[in-house]
Design a protein around this motif. Structure first.
Motif, PDB file in Angstrom:
ATOM      1  N   LYS A  45      41.874  22.004  49.364  1.00  0.00           N
ATOM      2  CA  LYS A  45      42.987  22.862  48.928  1.00  0.00           C
ATOM      3  C   LYS A  45      43.184  22.810  47.422  1.00  0.00           C
ATOM      4  N   ILE A  46      43.104  21.609  46.828  1.00  0.00           N
ATOM      5  CA  ILE A  46      43.324  21.563  45.381  1.00  0.00           C
ATOM      6  C   ILE A  46      42.140  22.171  44.638  1.00  0.00           C
ATOM      7  N   VAL A  47      40.946  22.056  45.223  1.00  0.00           N
ATOM      8  CA  VAL A  47      39.777  22.702  44.616  1.00  0.00           C
ATOM      9  C   VAL A  47      39.952  24.212  44.676  1.00  0.00           C
ATOM     10  N   SER A  48      40.396  24.711  45.816  1.00  0.00           N
ATOM     11  CA  SER A  48      40.592  26.153  45.983  1.00  0.00           C
ATOM     12  C   SER A  48      41.641  26.695  45.013  1.00  0.00           C
ATOM     13  N   ILE A  49      42.709  25.921  44.810  1.00  0.00           N
ATOM     14  CA  ILE A  49      43.750  26.365  43.870  1.00  0.00           C
ATOM     15  C   ILE A  49      43.179  26.527  42.482  1.00  0.00           C
ATOM     16  N   THR A  50      42.401  25.547  42.020  1.00  0.00           N
ATOM     17  CA  THR A  50      41.837  25.642  40.669  1.00  0.00           C
ATOM     18  C   THR A  50      40.830  26.766  40.552  1.00  0.00           C
ATOM     19  N   ASN A  52      41.143  29.632  42.033  1.00  0.00           N
ATOM     20  CA  ASN A  52      41.864  30.889  42.249  1.00  0.00           C
ATOM     21  C   ASN A  52      41.525  31.537  43.590  1.00  0.00           C
ATOM     22  N   ARG A  53      41.578  30.731  44.648  1.00  0.00           N
ATOM     23  CA  ARG A  53      41.253  31.225  45.981  1.00  0.00           C
ATOM     24  C   ARG A  53      42.498  31.509  46.826  1.00  0.00           C
ATOM     25  N   GLU A  54      43.648  31.555  46.210  1.00  0.00           N
ATOM     26  CA  GLU A  54      44.863  31.939  46.921  1.00  0.00           C
ATOM     27  C   GLU A  54      44.907  33.457  47.083  1.00  0.00           C
ATOM     28  N   ILE A  55      45.390  33.901  48.228  1.00  0.00           N
ATOM     29  CA  ILE A  55      45.452  35.321  48.551  1.00  0.00           C
ATOM     30  C   ILE A  55      46.892  35.695  48.917  1.00  0.00           C
ATOM     31  N   MET A  56      47.389  36.770  48.332  1.00  0.00           N
ATOM     32  CA  MET A  56      48.695  37.292  48.712  1.00  0.00           C
ATOM     33  C   MET A  56      48.525  38.127  49.983  1.00  0.00           C
ATOM     34  N   LEU A  57      49.246  37.774  51.030  1.00  0.00           N
ATOM     35  CA  LEU A  57      49.076  38.447  52.321  1.00  0.00           C
ATOM     36  C   LEU A  57      49.489  39.912  52.279  1.00  0.00           C
ATOM     37  N   LYS A  58      50.380  40.256  51.379  1.00  0.00           N
ATOM     38  CA  LYS A  58      50.804  41.652  51.285  1.00  0.00           C
ATOM     39  C   LYS A  58      49.649  42.574  50.878  1.00  0.00           C
ATOM     40  N   ASN A  59      48.596  41.975  50.317  1.00  0.00           N
ATOM     41  CA  ASN A  59      47.441  42.765  49.883  1.00  0.00           C
ATOM     42  C   ASN A  59      46.344  42.846  50.937  1.00  0.00           C
ATOM     43  N   VAL A  60      46.602  42.274  52.124  1.00  0.00           N
ATOM     44  CA  VAL A  60      45.602  42.257  53.187  1.00  0.00           C
ATOM     45  C   VAL A  60      45.993  43.267  54.268  1.00  0.00           C
ATOM     46  N   ALA A  61      45.078  44.187  54.557  1.00  0.00           N
ATOM     47  CA  ALA A  61      45.314  45.195  55.602  1.00  0.00           C
ATOM     48  C   ALA A  61      44.441  44.868  56.809  1.00  0.00           C
ATOM     49  N   ALA A 116      38.062  29.681  60.438  1.00  0.00           N
ATOM     50  CA  ALA A 116      37.051  29.974  59.416  1.00  0.00           C
ATOM     51  C   ALA A 116      37.455  29.421  58.056  1.00  0.00           C
ATOM     52  N   GLY A 117      38.241  28.336  58.083  1.00  0.00           N
ATOM     53  CA  GLY A 117      38.653  27.696  56.838  1.00  0.00           C
ATOM     54  C   GLY A 117      39.841  28.329  56.157  1.00  0.00           C
ATOM     55  N   VAL A 118      40.421  29.367  56.756  1.00  0.00           N
ATOM     56  CA  VAL A 118      41.584  30.040  56.167  1.00  0.00           C
ATOM     57  C   VAL A 118      42.844  29.256  56.522  1.00  0.00           C
ATOM     58  N   ASP A 119      43.674  29.010  55.537  1.00  0.00           N
ATOM     59  CA  ASP A 119      44.889  28.221  55.763  1.00  0.00           C
ATOM     60  C   ASP A 119      46.095  28.983  55.221  1.00  0.00           C
ATOM     61  N   LEU A 128      41.862  30.272  50.782  1.00  0.00           N
ATOM     62  CA  LEU A 128      40.504  30.232  51.315  1.00  0.00           C
ATOM     63  C   LEU A 128      39.802  28.977  50.814  1.00  0.00           C
ATOM     64  N   LEU A 129      38.698  28.644  51.454  1.00  0.00           N
ATOM     65  CA  LEU A 129      37.907  27.491  51.010  1.00  0.00           C
ATOM     66  C   LEU A 129      37.241  27.788  49.668  1.00  0.00           C
ATOM     67  N   PRO A 130      36.860  26.744  48.939  1.00  0.00           N
ATOM     68  CA  PRO A 130      36.028  26.976  47.747  1.00  0.00           C
ATOM     69  C   PRO A 130      34.783  27.774  48.145  1.00  0.00           C
ATOM     70  N   GLU A 131      34.404  28.705  47.304  1.00  0.00           N
ATOM     71  CA  GLU A 131      33.286  29.583  47.670  1.00  0.00           C
ATOM     72  C   GLU A 131      31.964  28.829  47.738  1.00  0.00           C
ATOM     73  N   PHE A 132      31.763  27.882  46.822  1.00  0.00           N
ATOM     74  CA  PHE A 132      30.528  27.088  46.788  1.00  0.00           C
ATOM     75  C   PHE A 132      30.907  25.609  46.685  1.00  0.00           C
ATOM     76  N   PRO A 133      31.314  24.998  47.795  1.00  0.00           N
ATOM     77  CA  PRO A 133      31.863  23.631  47.737  1.00  0.00           C
ATOM     78  C   PRO A 133      30.897  22.562  47.228  1.00  0.00           C
ATOM     79  N   ASP A 134      29.602  22.712  47.466  1.00  0.00           N
ATOM     80  CA  ASP A 134      28.648  21.733  46.916  1.00  0.00           C
ATOM     81  C   ASP A 134      28.669  21.754  45.391  1.00  0.00           C
TER      82      ASP A 134
END
Length: 241
Positions: A45-50, A52-61, A116-119, A128-134
């Motif tokens: 989660k802290i990796v994802s925050i740095t 920029n993997r946060e998503i605003m739900l209002k933008n998801v259809a 699928a890693g979505v929290d 979302l998860l980090p795109e390339f966690p390795d």
């Protein structure tokens, strides 16, 4: 002896923060001596925050497949389900597994994860998860190695559940330095096939004893004293079928 040290005082993490530097600062503040091949377990989660993997739900259809799954599991927000579908890389939702109240999904690198890693963070945001966690693990590890003068490993961990059990545990979704599988052979019978352990998940679960869940405020734990094969070419897919 293996020791698990929860690292406090990481502080609030923001977009584009350097997690490696935050960890170095916290290590010094907690007066921890870092040893060669210590394993730093870092919450995804802290990796994802740095990153920029946060998503605003209002933008998801939510599209039709997400809406159908939502009808089967009304407690799951259709927008979150759409993000799960997106994260699998397959718009047909065929990489999602839906049973009773459980949704799991296989993401493109082969990992099968709850949701699928979505929290969901709150009613407005998901992460979302980090795109390339390795690669994320490698960047952190190199910063730590430079700062402490000894080679260390990094495991990116994530909270994951099972459809047959309540609650969640910690698993590895990205690695650097630590070879994710460990083979052991009984000295009594060297001709038998070696037993294979998913060492990266065992380490992540051990770290979870100190890290807890998100509200615990300990997003990093150090697993020290573990004997393992140090391999800078290791990657999480080495542990997958």
């Amino acid at each position: 002896m293996v020791e698990v040290i929860g690292l406090k005082d990481i502080g609030q993490v923001r977009v584009e923060d350097n997690i490696g530097r935050l960890i170095v600062k916290a290590v010094h503040e907690n007066q921890i001596i870092v040893k060669q091949h210590d394993v730093f377990c870092v919450a995804s989660k802290i990796v994802s925050i740095t990153e920029n993997r946060e998503i605003m739900l209002k933008n998801v259809a939510p599209l039709i497949d997400a809406q159908k799954i939502h009808q089967r599991i009304p407690r799951k927000d259709a927008r979150l389900i759409q993000l799960m579908i997106n994260e699998t890389g397959d718009t047909t939702a065929e990489r999602l597994t839906v049973t009773n109240n459980f949704i799991g999904g296989q993401i493109p690198n082969g990992l099968f994860l709850t949701s699928a890693g979505v929290d969901k963070i709150d009613d407005e945001k998901a992460i979302l998860l980090p795109e390339f966690p390795d690669i994320s693990a490698q960047k952190i590890a190199l910063t730590l190695t430079t700062a402490f003068g000894v080679p260390v490993s990094v495991v990116i961990t994530d909270s994951d559940g099972r459809p047959d059990k309540k609650g969640a545990t910690q698993i590895a979704i990205g690695v650097y330095g630590l070879k994710p599988l460990r083979e052991t052979t009984s000295p009594k019978d060297m001709l038998t096939k070696p037993a294979v352990e998913t060492l990266c998940d065992m380490v992540a679960a051990a770290a979870g004893l100190e890290m807890g869940q998100r509200d615990a405020g300990i997003p990093v734990a150090i697993v020290s004293g573990l004997k393992y094969q140090f391999d800078t070419n290791a990657k999480i897919t080495d542990a997958l079928n």
